[in-house]
Structures are given as C-alpha cells and as structure tokens.
Design a protein around this motif. Structure first.
Motif, short mmCIF file in Angstrom:
data_model
loop_
_atom_site.label_atom_id
_atom_site.label_comp_id
_atom_site.label_asym_id
_atom_site.label_seq_id
_atom_site.Cartn_x
_atom_site.Cartn_y
_atom_site.Cartn_z
N LEU A 74 0.75 -1.21 0.15
CA LEU A 74 -0.02 0.03 0.10
C LEU A 74 0.80 1.21 0.07
CD1 LEU A 74 -3.19 -0.09 2.46
CD2 LEU A 74 -2.84 0.43 0.02
N ALA A 75 2.07 1.38 0.46
CA ALA A 75 2.81 2.20 0.75
C ALA A 75 3.44 2.96 -0.52
CB ALA A 75 3.91 2.13 1.84
N VAL A 76 3.41 2.17 -1.59
CA VAL A 76 4.17 2.59 -2.67
C VAL A 76 3.60 3.78 -3.20
CG1 VAL A 76 4.49 2.12 -5.19
CG2 VAL A 76 4.64 0.20 -3.53
N ASN A 77 2.53 3.85 -3.59
CA ASN A 77 1.91 5.34 -4.02
C ASN A 77 1.53 6.03 -2.72
OD1 ASN A 77 2.32 4.96 -6.61
ND2 ASN A 77 0.59 3.61 -6.88
N VAL B 268 -3.76 9.46 -7.14
CA VAL B 268 -2.39 8.74 -6.92
C VAL B 268 -2.33 7.50 -6.31
CG1 VAL B 268 -0.09 9.55 -5.94
CG2 VAL B 268 -1.70 11.19 -7.17
N PHE B 269 -3.03 7.30 -5.27
CA PHE B 269 -3.01 6.05 -4.60
C PHE B 269 -3.20 4.89 -5.53
CE2 PHE B 269 -2.98 8.25 -0.52
CZ PHE B 269 -2.70 7.05 0.28
N PHE B 270 -3.92 5.08 -6.52
CA PHE B 270 -4.33 3.64 -7.41
C PHE B 270 -3.62 3.79 -8.53
CE2 PHE B 270 -8.11 4.45 -4.81
CZ PHE B 270 -7.81 3.45 -3.95
N LEU B 271 -2.48 4.51 -8.91
CA LEU B 271 -1.80 4.72 -9.94
C LEU B 271 -0.90 3.41 -10.36
CD1 LEU B 271 -1.84 7.58 -11.23
CD2 LEU B 271 0.29 8.23 -10.25
N ASP B 272 -0.91 2.58 -9.40
CA ASP B 272 -0.14 1.33 -9.99
C ASP B 272 -1.22 0.43 -10.60
OD1 ASP B 272 -1.49 0.68 -7.59
OD2 ASP B 272 0.03 -0.12 -6.51
#
Lengths: 181, 181
Positions: free
Chosen positions: A140-143, B97-101
DNA sequence: GTTCGACCTGTCAACAGTGGAAAGTAGGAT
DNA sequence: ATCCTACTTTCCACTGTTGACAGGTCGAAC
C-alpha cells in the motif's frame, strides 16, 4: 462521487469484506478520502447492483467477501485516466483569511500564527508517519508515499504562507501591495 | 457549515441584497467558497430568522437589502477566532495517485504530467488575476490578495510535486524509497 | 409598443455525506 | 453458563449542495 472509485481501487489488488474496507479507509486512506462504515456498505451494494464488484465468498458470520469484476477494473481505469480531476475549491481556512480585517490587526496576526503552528504540527506528524513507513515495504505504501510527500510539501507551504501573510498584515494594515512571486 | 459565515463576512462591511451577494460570491469568493443563488436566498432567510442579519431597506422591484446585526458580528468574530478550522481532507486528485499502480508506469507518468500541466495553467491564470488586481485598490482585494498568494504557492507546489512524483515513479516502479525532505 | 436583457426573489427534487442506533454472530475469558 | 469484545451488516434522520424551474420588475433598443 469518488467513494465509488476509492472502493474499486482498494478491491483492485485484494478481495475484502465491508469491515476490511472500513479498516483500510481508517488507515491508509484516512487523509485522502475518509468514509464512514454506513457509506461503505451502501456503496458496496450499489457497486454490486451495477456489476462492478461481486461477492466472491461468504464467511461464517454473514461476512461477505467482495472482489472487483472486469467491468469494475474498466471503470477504475477510465476514471483514473480519462475523467478530469475536480478541483478542491472550498476551504474553511482560506475563507477566514478573507474576513480577517473584521478583527484587529493583532488578532489577525495571532490567527495566522495559530495557522502556522497547526500546519507545523501536522507536518511533524506526517514526517513521523513517513519515517515509520520507511522501514516496512508495505504494498500500500508504494503510492501512499507519493501522497505522503504531497502532504509534507503542503503543510510546509502552509507554514511558510502563514508566516508571510502575518508579515504582510503587519507591514500594511490598510492596503496590501501586490503579492511577490 | 461556513456558507453562513461567508455571508456574514460579506455583509460585515456593506449592506447587500441576495442578488448582490450572488455576484460577490461569483467574483471574489468563487475560488474559496462557491455558492449558488438558491443557497444564498435560503441562507439569508435562515440568518434573518436567527436574528444575525436584518432587512435594512426594501427596493423597488422587491429587492431586499440585508445588513448584519450585533449578534451577527459577534457570531462572525466567534467563528473567526474561536472555532477550529476544519481540515480539507478529501482530494480527488490524491485519491487517483493512490491507485496509480493500477495502470502501466507509462500511463502513470502521463497522468502526472497532465497534473503538472493543469497546475501550471491554473498558476498562470492566478498570476494574471494578481497582476490585474495589483492596479486597482479594491477594498475586497486587501485580504483577497493573501488568498491569491496562497493559490499561487499552492499551484506552484502542485507542479513541483507532480514532476517529483513522475521521476520517483520512473526511478522505482516496484518499490519507492522514502520521500526526501 | 414590444421585445430583450439585466435585475431580483423564491421553491423543489435529488443526492452525497454524517452520526447514531439496532441487531446479529462467533470466540475467548471468567 | 455467561459476559465481553470483535466482527458484520443494515437502516434512518439530518445537513449541505446542486441544478432546474418558476416567477417577477424595469430600462433600453428596435
């Protein structure tokens, strides 16, 4: 209405129950898109009706595990890449600034000083969070770290601005000169 | 609910009709606290019932001129100085941004590039507004300029952050290192 | 003289979000 | 056996916001 997409985003890389989602919202998304328990269950039902999520398993105590569907992923990507992000326009704090000349210059400066202090406190809290997260490689931490950096910059900016504004207020109580770049 | 205080703030240094207020909201407060015509008339009636504003004159075409009362000023000061400003927590843009992956790294960088561009455009628009306002000594502009400077710093920060985030994304597609200060 | 645009006031339905209450199950502690 | 706590879902009343609609007066232009 982005609660819908927040839920889809969380379900995109794991299945979860409403309760699981509630905890995820309380932890990772708390500072970006808060949501209450009642909102989540309502939204899950709506998403399910719309075919964007589906119940993948039913646990012992009525627990329902939700997973994202193909349509759900498509909707998530569409929102991410094609829907114009809406600007965050309302600001309680900024509104106060507009009416700051309704109180004495001294009270105005005191208000801005409080703003500076609060921003500083939030900045330090975020910094601690960032340091704590730096250790564990949570997916979760990545973005989340990108968002965290945003918060760090934002709170820093608020501090600097409040200081600048207080000086400006002190220098020109009657008429403010044009803002500097 | 700060619409109430926005109206009180505007009425604090001039009397105005609902229509006047509507235009003030459209111009000076548009970027801080937008409000529609229907909200304004409803709120004026509520404020009037509560005794915080009062009708000071009735114009020819049904026009009602409102003025702030002593209670209204007290309420405004109380809100300005004693009520804790609520944080602006929800952010559509940050949620993305949180779900950018969920999209490819290339699409993610493209998204951030768009963010950077949009922030830049808003920055330039605010700068033009600031330059235009620098000429006329509008009483509204005094604290409006403080808010404007806030906007300038904010949009600049967004630009820089989007650039930083894109680089971060390019450098570490799998695991992001801790954010720099 | 009528039409047009600016001025001016209001109501309504719909929806998102909030907070709280209700109600139920299971597992562990006493 | 019972109680407590964590887990799980659902419902309801309330506020704030939006957009559409519906009405009204007046001055100027044509």
């Amino acid at each position: 209405m982005s609660l819908r997409h927040a839920v889809l985003g969380l379900l995109a890389d794991r299945t979860a129950s409403g309760y699981d989602l509630m905890r995820l919202f309380q932890t990772s998304l708390a500072n970006v898109w808060p949501a209450t328990q009642s909102q989540l269950y309502t939204e899950l039902n709506r998403l399910s009706d719309a075919g964007l999520v589906t119940v993948t398993a039913e646990g012992p105590r009525g627990r329902k595990e939700y997973g994202i569907t193909g349509d759900g992923r498509a909707e998530l990507r569409h929102w991410l890449l094609e829907v114009e992000p809406e600007r965050n326009r309302r600001s309680d704090a900024l509104l106060r600034v507009f009416f700051l000349d309704q109180v004495s210059p001294g009270q105005g400066r005191a208000y801005l000083e409080r703003e500076r202090r609060l921003a500083g406190e939030r900045h330090r809290a975020l910094r601690e969070l960032a340091d704590a997260l730096a250790g564990e490689p949570d997916p979760l931490a990545v973005n989340g770290l990108l968002a965290l950096e945003w918060g760090l910059r934002f709170t820093r900016m608020q501090e600097e601005w409040a200081e600048w504004a207080a000086e400006r207020l002190a220098a020109a109580p009657a008429a403010a000169p044009p803002p500097a770049d």
